[in-house]
Enzyme design. Structure first.
Site, PDB file in Angstrom:
ATOM      1  N   LEU A   1       0.933  -1.265  -0.094  1.00 26.69           N
ATOM      2  CA  LEU A   1      -0.001   0.008  -0.016  1.00 26.69           C
ATOM      3  C   LEU A   1       0.917   1.221  -0.043  1.00 26.69           C
ATOM      4  O   LEU A   1       0.456   2.416  -0.413  1.00 26.69           O
ATOM      5  CB  LEU A   1      -0.946   0.037   1.345  1.00 26.69           C
ATOM      6  CG  LEU A   1      -2.150  -1.051   1.118  1.00 26.69           C
ATOM      7  CD1 LEU A   1      -2.696  -0.992   2.714  1.00 26.69           C
ATOM      8  CD2 LEU A   1      -3.059  -0.791   0.355  1.00 26.69           C
ATOM      9  N   GLY A   2       2.082   1.034   0.597  1.00 26.68           N
ATOM     10  CA  GLY A   2       2.948   2.290   0.664  1.00 26.68           C
ATOM     11  C   GLY A   2       4.202   2.103   1.452  1.00 26.68           C
ATOM     12  O   GLY A   2       4.445   0.932   2.056  1.00 26.68           O
TER      13      GLY A   2
ATOM     14  N   GLY B   1       7.607   4.055   3.688  1.00 30.82           N
ATOM     15  CA  GLY B   1       8.192   5.528   4.120  1.00 30.82           C
ATOM     16  C   GLY B   1       9.189   5.296   5.116  1.00 30.82           C
ATOM     17  O   GLY B   1       9.920   4.129   4.871  1.00 30.82           O
ATOM     18  N   GLY B   2       9.295   6.285   5.855  1.00 28.92           N
ATOM     19  CA  GLY B   2      10.622   6.428   6.675  1.00 28.92           C
ATOM     20  C   GLY B   2      10.461   5.395   7.787  1.00 28.92           C
ATOM     21  O   GLY B   2      11.596   4.877   8.230  1.00 28.92           O
TER      22      GLY B   2
ATOM     23  N   GLY C   1       8.816   2.080   7.285  1.00 32.82           N
ATOM     24  CA  GLY C   1       8.654   0.858   6.866  1.00 32.82           C
ATOM     25  C   GLY C   1       7.779   0.734   5.948  1.00 32.82           C
ATOM     26  O   GLY C   1       7.230   1.683   5.239  1.00 32.82           O
TER      27      GLY C   1
ATOM     28  N   VAL D   1       4.024  -0.698   4.373  1.00 35.51           N
ATOM     29  CA  VAL D   1       2.798  -1.047   4.535  1.00 35.51           C
ATOM     30  C   VAL D   1       2.081  -1.886   3.746  1.00 35.51           C
ATOM     31  O   VAL D   1       2.038  -1.520   2.341  1.00 35.51           O
ATOM     32  CB  VAL D   1       1.779   0.274   4.733  1.00 35.51           C
ATOM     33  CG1 VAL D   1       0.205  -0.130   5.178  1.00 35.51           C
ATOM     34  CG2 VAL D   1       2.337   1.237   5.636  1.00 35.51           C
TER      35      VAL D   1
ATOM     36  N   LYS E   1       1.676  -3.044   8.661  1.00 33.72           N
ATOM     37  CA  LYS E   1       3.027  -1.966   8.801  1.00 33.72           C
ATOM     38  C   LYS E   1       3.954  -3.002   9.358  1.00 33.72           C
ATOM     39  O   LYS E   1       4.080  -3.309  10.474  1.00 33.72           O
ATOM     40  CB  LYS E   1       2.699  -0.956   9.529  1.00 33.72           C
ATOM     41  CG  LYS E   1       3.597  -0.054   9.401  1.00 33.72           C
ATOM     42  CD  LYS E   1       3.515   1.367  10.003  1.00 33.72           C
ATOM     43  CE  LYS E   1       4.343   2.397   9.338  1.00 33.72           C
ATOM     44  NZ  LYS E   1       3.726   3.720   9.403  1.00 33.72           N
TER      45      LYS E   1
ATOM     46  N   ASP F   1       2.934  12.597  15.213  1.00 36.00           N
ATOM     47  CA  ASP F   1       3.378  12.780  13.781  1.00 36.00           C
ATOM     48  C   ASP F   1       1.956  13.097  13.235  1.00 36.00           C
ATOM     49  O   ASP F   1       1.861  12.341  11.962  1.00 36.00           O
ATOM     50  CB  ASP F   1       4.015  11.410  13.191  1.00 36.00           C
ATOM     51  CG  ASP F   1       4.423  11.825  12.039  1.00 36.00           C
ATOM     52  OD1 ASP F   1       4.631  13.015  11.569  1.00 36.00           O
ATOM     53  OD2 ASP F   1       5.058  10.759  11.198  1.00 36.00           O
TER      54      ASP F   1
END
Length: 690
Positions: free
Chosen positions: A24-25, A27-28, A30, A32, A46, A140
């Site tokens: 799904l995506g 980033g910084g 890990g 997903v 995640k 965040d």
């Protein structure tokens, strides 16, 4: 159908018992994944980056924070379903939210305005209120962590940030996204709920304009604007929303409104003035709980979200830790119930109604035999004495001579001292309380003739200790008992019911604001030495201790294991030998007594239930004997064999309430009330005659 990318080489095919269908995506923090259960239910999984794991302390903290975050009310968040470790890397499984992120929608479709913007503001503020009431700080909050589902916005990713906070630095990997970080985060100060409100305001500006309030170029430039500059693009907002956003962007966190105040303002009620914001914590040791996090792509790709949770029962619990540390450079502050500060009463009422409708058992569903005695003693509801308590704020005690329990001590926030100040009862029945501002804690024994108090400072030889004051002796006889040596500290956990012994927890600050438990100490009245037990088990580093119930051995000490299998109650002998474990019993309030007066049962937040669902367990066998749906946000103990008492999740007459609850979940009567701005930690003890 969800949009996702194919799995890559090295990606697992399954995590946590879920089949992984794609990405799904990432980033910084890990990757997903989109996962699916055996029943076809879609989830978001995640999996943290390898370099963010490997440290045992970090992983334990991550799982603890994740378990806490499971208890956030899920009306504006995504539920956390499971967590664990695979290849030495933690993962979190959460509810899949079918919707793009706010960041993606604004980038593709343009800014929000009118009713859509107002609905977004209320939905996200409500989510933050629930998160904060569970004792969590997001740290965040940003457009990428707001998913726009068909049924409204969902806030995600409110756990990993705190779990990683202990090892992150501004120079290496700051926790948060610079364009939405509050000044205190850049300055290395504690980030409380006020930091989330700063980020919320920046997110609302982005939603209305497509631009960040303090820019999004280089880190030094953004940092300078956040610390010294004024926000841009406020002119694109108007009315009450602009006023609230501007207030939330105050440089001083104490001047920002809370999430609850923002909701009231958006509903066009008058917003109260600035207040000292208390950071929700379940984190810092004792038996406080905090958790957080969720699943989503950190950098804003479409993702299913999840949230992790906290305990004021499974729960949106009214808990907050007070700003500031213990006096004289030693001592850890406990997490205390925040009188008031609950999620909007109207919002909580809706959640509670939903829970009551869905439970389907009239409040008394059972799993196993019910050990409740058939004859239920009446709780006095008339002829109560209303006793205002000394200290800041409006705190009122409601007592009756027939009560089996009595308030023997309390701590209340003092703005002059900048800490919680203890008050202890001067006698069991005279009703007076004495202030002990020069001590970290002071607690009168259940018998009323003894007082235990912990000094703020180490002695000249570097020892921590506890003073036992015998009030039956003319002029009061004071015995000072050494416990542990610097840098260790001791904290009062509680008197034994017969007032013959005092239990203290032993803790150590391993980094600034990060405390771990190192064991416990038992002081027997009349002795001059304490029995100190060092516990090196890693799974009890962040838990508290209490006395075992009568049925389990009144001299035994209990704690909980930091586990992902639904909670484990562990029993130790007074000398530290492991006696037994009771696994799968849920979350246990160890800052108060979880055992019934007879010791035959103990109470927890159910490991598998909705908010406010309590489980009663047989103390000998560990079998579940009853499930009770209540309005309890934080259990304080047993009033008698057939009633509990707790901080309520909803308010009465605008006040937070400690109430007596029967085992059908019905609220019977109040014991204590406190206004919305007062943090108070009450200590009730069982009278010797009961």
């Amino acid at each position: 159908m969800p949009t996702y990318a194919e799995l890559r080489q090295g990606d697992p095919l399954r995590l946590g018992g879920y089949e992984l269908r794609g990405r799904l995506g990432h980033g910084g923090q890990g990757v997903v994944y989109l996962g699916a259960g055996a029943d076809g239910e879609l989830v978001a999984v995640k999996w943290l980056r390898p370099d963010l794991s490997g440290d045992q302390v970090v992983m334990e903290r991550f799982l603890r924070e994740a378990a806490t975050a499971q208890r956030v009310a899920a009306f504006c968040t995504a539920r956390v379903l499971a967590m664990g470790i695979e290849q030495d890397r933690p993962y979190i499984v959460s509810e899949y939210v079918d919707g793009p992120s706010l960041q993606a929608v604004v980038a593709e479709e343009g800014p929000r305005d009118g009713v859509a913007l107002h609905r977004l503001a209320i939905g996200t503020a409500t989510a933050l209120a629930a998160i904060h009431q569970a004792g969590i700080v997001h740290r965040d909050f940003k457009p990428a962590n707001v998913l726009l589902a068909r049924d409204g916005p969902r806030v995600i990713d409110f756990g990993i940030s705190r779990a990683l906070d202990a090892t992150s630095t501004l120079s290496s990997a700051p926790v948060g996204t610079p364009a939405y970080m509050a000044p205190e985060q850049f300055l290395g100060q504690k980030a409380g709920p006020a930091a989330d409100m700063f980020a919320w305001a920046g997110t609302m500006i982005y939603a209305a304009t497509g631009k960040a309030a303090f820019g999004s170029d280089s880190l030094p430039a953004v940092l300078n604007r956040v610390l010294n500059g004024e926000p841009e693009h406020l002119s694109r907002l108007d009315g009450r929303l602009r006023e609230l956003v501007e207030a939330c962007l105050a440089k001083d966190p104490d001047e920002r409104p809370t999430a609850e105040e923002v909701i009231l303002g958006l509903l066009r009620h008058e917003v109260p003035g600035p207040r000292v914001l208390l950071e929700g914590a379940a984190a810092a040791g004792t038996s406080s709980r905090v958790g957080e996090d969720h699943t989503s792509a950190d950098d804003g790709g479409p993702a299913g979200g999840g949230d992790l949770a906290g305990e004021v029962t499974a729960d949106v619990r009214s808990v907050a830790s007070v700003p500031g540390d213990a006096g004289a450079g030693r001592g850890r502050r406990r997490v205390v119930p925040l009188a008031g500060g609950g999620v909007l009463a109207a919002v909580l009422a809706v959640v509670l109604v939903v829970a009551l409708v869905n439970r389907g058992d009239g409040g008394g569903a059972r799993a196993g035999a019910d050990a409740t005695p058939s004859a239920v003693a009446a709780v006095p509801t008339g002829g109560l004495t209303m006793r205002p308590l000394a200290g800041e704020g409006d705190v009122v005690l409601y007592e009756h001579p027939g009560d089996p329990i009595i308030l023997t001590a309390y701590r209340v926030w003092d703005s002059g001292e900048k800490e919680l100040v203890p008050y202890a009862r001067t006698g069991l029945y005279d009703g007076g309380f004495e202030k002990h501002a020069s001590y970290l804690d002071a607690v009168t024994s259940p018998s009323g003739d003894l007082l235990a108090r912990v000094p703020k400072n180490y002695d000249k030889d570097g020892y921590d200790g506890v003073e036992i004051v015998d009030r039956d002796v003319y002029g009061d006889k004071v015995t000072t008992i050494k416990t542990v040596r610097k840098p260790l500290v001791s904290e009062i956990e509680g008197w034994s019911r017969d007032s013959s012994r005092l239990l203290l927890s032993i803790s150590e600050e391993i980094s600034e604001g990060n405390w771990v438990n190192r064991g416990y100490a038992i002081v027997t009245v009349g002795d001059t030495d304490a029995r100190v037990v060092r516990i090196d088990e890693s799974r009890v580093r962040f838990t508290g201790y209490n006395w075992g119930g009568r049925a389990t051995g009144a001299d035994q000490v209990v704690t909980t294991l930091e586990s992902v299998e639904g909670g484990t109650l562990r029993f130790y002998s007074p000398s530290g030998e492991l006696v037994r474990d009771l696994p799968g019993v849920g979350d246990i309030e160890l800052d108060t007594d979880p055992f019934s007066p007879s010791g035959s049962r103990f109470v927890t937040t159910c490991p598998d239930g909705p908010p406010y669902l309590l489980c009663l367990w047989d103390s000998r066998s560990g079998a579940q004997v009853r499930r009770v749906q209540t309005d309890c946000a934080h259990i304080l103990g047993w009033y008698d064999e057939n009633h509990l008492y707790c901080w309520a999740a909803t308010k009465e007459d605008g006040m937070s309430v400690v109430q007596v609850v029967d085992l059908s979940g019905r609220n019977v009567r109040r014991l204590l009330t406190a206004d919305d701005r007062t943090s108070v930690e009450p200590v009730f003890s069982r009278k010797p005659s009961y």
